[in-house]
Design a protein around this motif. Structure first.
Motif, PDB file in Angstrom:
ATOM      1  N   SER A   1       0.895  -1.305   0.136  1.00 16.84           N
ATOM      2  CA  SER A   1      -0.150   0.138   0.095  1.00 16.84           C
ATOM      3  C   SER A   1       0.650   1.168  -0.215  1.00 16.84           C
ATOM      4  N   LEU A   2       2.249   1.242   0.227  1.00 19.32           N
ATOM      5  CA  LEU A   2       3.136   2.257   0.307  1.00 19.32           C
ATOM      6  C   LEU A   2       2.722   3.131  -1.020  1.00 19.32           C
ATOM      7  N   SER A   3       2.627   4.369  -0.655  1.00 20.42           N
ATOM      8  CA  SER A   3       2.628   5.672  -1.762  1.00 20.42           C
ATOM      9  C   SER A   3       3.799   5.826  -2.264  1.00 20.42           C
ATOM     10  N   ARG A   4       4.913   5.919  -1.227  1.00 20.50           N
ATOM     11  CA  ARG A   4       6.193   6.171  -1.982  1.00 20.50           C
ATOM     12  C   ARG A   4       7.223   5.206  -0.968  1.00 20.50           C
ATOM     13  N   ARG A   5       8.129   4.690  -1.714  1.00 19.59           N
ATOM     14  CA  ARG A   5       9.038   3.757  -1.168  1.00 19.59           C
ATOM     15  C   ARG A   5      10.157   4.222  -0.738  1.00 19.59           C
ATOM     16  N   HIS A   6      10.653   5.673  -1.004  1.00 20.80           N
ATOM     17  CA  HIS A   6      11.981   6.386  -0.288  1.00 20.80           C
ATOM     18  C   HIS A   6      11.546   6.532   1.133  1.00 20.80           C
ATOM     19  N   VAL A   7      12.418   6.302   1.713  1.00 17.67           N
ATOM     20  CA  VAL A   7      12.338   6.677   3.344  1.00 17.67           C
ATOM     21  C   VAL A   7      13.092   7.991   3.770  1.00 17.67           C
ATOM     22  N   LEU A   8      12.528   8.853   4.217  1.00 14.55           N
ATOM     23  CA  LEU A   8      13.242  10.057   4.732  1.00 14.55           C
ATOM     24  C   LEU A   8      13.884   9.719   6.058  1.00 14.55           C
ATOM     25  N   SER A   9      15.227  10.159   6.205  1.00 12.08           N
ATOM     26  CA  SER A   9      15.690   9.771   7.403  1.00 12.08           C
ATOM     27  C   SER A   9      17.021  11.127   7.816  1.00 12.08           C
ATOM     28  N   LEU A  10      17.177  11.071   8.834  1.00 11.13           N
ATOM     29  CA  LEU A  10      17.901  12.179   9.663  1.00 11.13           C
ATOM     30  C   LEU A  10      18.602  11.615  10.722  1.00 11.13           C
ATOM     31  N   GLY A  11      19.823  12.004  11.004  1.00 15.88           N
ATOM     32  CA  GLY A  11      20.565  11.623  12.250  1.00 15.88           C
ATOM     33  C   GLY A  11      19.995  12.351  13.314  1.00 15.88           C
ATOM     34  N   PRO A  12      20.221  11.732  14.471  1.00 18.36           N
ATOM     35  CA  PRO A  12      19.657  12.418  16.143  1.00 18.36           C
ATOM     36  C   PRO A  12      20.452  13.738  16.278  1.00 18.36           C
ATOM     37  N   GLN A  13      21.328  14.176  15.776  1.00 21.65           N
ATOM     38  CA  GLN A  13      21.848  15.529  16.062  1.00 21.65           C
ATOM     39  C   GLN A  13      21.335  16.597  15.225  1.00 21.65           C
ATOM     40  N   SER A  14      20.565  16.147  14.118  1.00 26.55           N
ATOM     41  CA  SER A  14      19.905  17.023  13.156  1.00 26.55           C
ATOM     42  C   SER A  14      18.749  17.970  13.766  1.00 26.55           C
ATOM     43  N   SER A  15      18.786  19.246  13.365  1.00 32.03           N
ATOM     44  CA  SER A  15      17.759  20.153  14.177  1.00 32.03           C
ATOM     45  C   SER A  15      16.346  19.943  13.693  1.00 32.03           C
ATOM     46  N   VAL A  16      15.539  20.297  14.504  1.00 32.05           N
ATOM     47  CA  VAL A  16      14.018  20.332  14.095  1.00 32.05           C
ATOM     48  C   VAL A  16      13.972  21.077  12.827  1.00 32.05           C
ATOM     49  N   TRP A  17      14.491  22.207  12.588  1.00 31.64           N
ATOM     50  CA  TRP A  17      14.206  23.077  11.480  1.00 31.64           C
ATOM     51  C   TRP A  17      14.733  22.188  10.210  1.00 31.64           C
ATOM     52  N   GLU A  18      15.864  21.567  10.275  1.00 34.80           N
ATOM     53  CA  GLU A  18      16.386  20.440   9.136  1.00 34.80           C
ATOM     54  C   GLU A  18      15.280  19.587   9.015  1.00 34.80           C
ATOM     55  N   ALA A  19      14.553  18.904   9.800  1.00 28.75           N
ATOM     56  CA  ALA A  19      13.536  17.950   9.640  1.00 28.75           C
ATOM     57  C   ALA A  19      12.295  18.694   9.012  1.00 28.75           C
ATOM     58  N   ALA A  20      11.827  19.855   9.589  1.00 27.85           N
ATOM     59  CA  ALA A  20      10.626  20.208   9.110  1.00 27.85           C
ATOM     60  C   ALA A  20      11.082  20.469   7.502  1.00 27.85           C
ATOM     61  N   CYS A  21      12.109  20.944   7.081  1.00 28.15           N
ATOM     62  CA  CYS A  21      12.605  21.354   5.621  1.00 28.15           C
ATOM     63  C   CYS A  21      12.427  20.128   5.009  1.00 28.15           C
ATOM     64  N   VAL A  22      13.270  19.187   5.382  1.00 27.95           N
ATOM     65  CA  VAL A  22      13.446  17.813   4.799  1.00 27.95           C
ATOM     66  C   VAL A  22      11.702  17.296   4.394  1.00 27.95           C
ATOM     67  N   MET A  23      10.973  17.305   5.591  1.00 28.15           N
ATOM     68  CA  MET A  23       9.449  16.888   5.239  1.00 28.15           C
ATOM     69  C   MET A  23       8.714  17.566   4.425  1.00 28.15           C
ATOM     70  N   THR A  24       8.834  18.906   4.433  1.00 25.57           N
ATOM     71  CA  THR A  24       8.242  19.824   3.638  1.00 25.57           C
ATOM     72  C   THR A  24       8.593  19.721   2.116  1.00 25.57           C
ATOM     73  N   ARG A  25       9.788  19.388   2.007  1.00 22.99           N
ATOM     74  CA  ARG A  25      10.389  19.410   0.582  1.00 22.99           C
ATOM     75  C   ARG A  25       9.813  17.979  -0.089  1.00 22.99           C
ATOM     76  N   ALA A  26       9.703  17.150   0.767  1.00 21.14           N
ATOM     77  CA  ALA A  26       9.318  15.670   0.281  1.00 21.14           C
ATOM     78  C   ALA A  26       7.766  15.387   0.371  1.00 21.14           C
ATOM     79  N   ASN A  27       7.005  16.427   0.912  1.00 24.14           N
ATOM     80  CA  ASN A  27       5.531  16.717   1.131  1.00 24.14           C
ATOM     81  C   ASN A  27       5.084  15.202   2.096  1.00 24.14           C
ATOM     82  N   CYS A  28       6.038  15.063   3.221  1.00 25.78           N
ATOM     83  CA  CYS A  28       5.700  13.986   3.885  1.00 25.78           C
ATOM     84  C   CYS A  28       5.480  14.124   5.407  1.00 25.78           C
ATOM     85  N   GLY A  29       4.724  13.571   6.091  1.00 30.26           N
ATOM     86  CA  GLY A  29       4.345  13.872   7.405  1.00 30.26           C
ATOM     87  C   GLY A  29       5.350  13.454   8.637  1.00 30.26           C
TER      88      GLY A  29
END
Length: 146
Positions: free
Chosen positions: A9-37
């Protein structure tokens, strides 16, 4: 028609991931660019440490006035998220989501490989209806058993 599995059922097979030291701002930007929740938080060998979701950003960062540029994802992620196998039926995964209040479930193989993230958006209305019926049945059984 056979019910789909979470992997099917997956609509996308690409997994978004970050390291634990990434900032919340970086995470929000990655999620926004990928249109992923959500974004998975992995350590360097690729071990799943947690998941950061839109809800986490709202309740653990914005509502608490945390600075997204200095707050690390490891501080606000959901650690050790509940994961499901790729062959789990969609209605079973949706039932877990209903019962536990999740919107995202990482899909992990028996060998520990991260295959994707199942979102409630990946479920069809029929599968959601089946899960709701099962949840209502479970509630009735629990009430009857006291």
């Amino acid at each position: 028609m056979a019910e789909r599995t979470v992997f099917q059922s997956l609509s996308r097979r690409h997994v978004l991931s970050l390291g634990p030291q990434s900032s919340v701002w970086e995470a929000a930007c990655v999620m926004t660019r990928a249109n992923c929740g959500s974004v998975l938080i992995l350590d360097t060998p690729g071990t799943l440490l947690g998941i950061l979701t839109e809800r986490d950003l709202m309740t653990r960062v914005l509502a608490k006035a945390q600075d997204p540029q200095t707050t690390r994802v490891s501080e606000v992620m959901t650690p050790n998220p509940h994961c499901v196998a790729p062959d789990m039926k969609v209605s079973e995964a949706v039932l877990i989501m209903i019962e536990r209040g999740f919107r995202h479930l990482p899909i992990v193989s028996a060998a520990g490989k991260i295959l994707g993230v199942f979102s409630v958006r990946d479920a069809l209305p029929r599968e959601i209806g089946d899960a709701v019926s099962l949840a209502e049945f479970n509630d009735q059984v629990n009430d009857a058993l006291g």
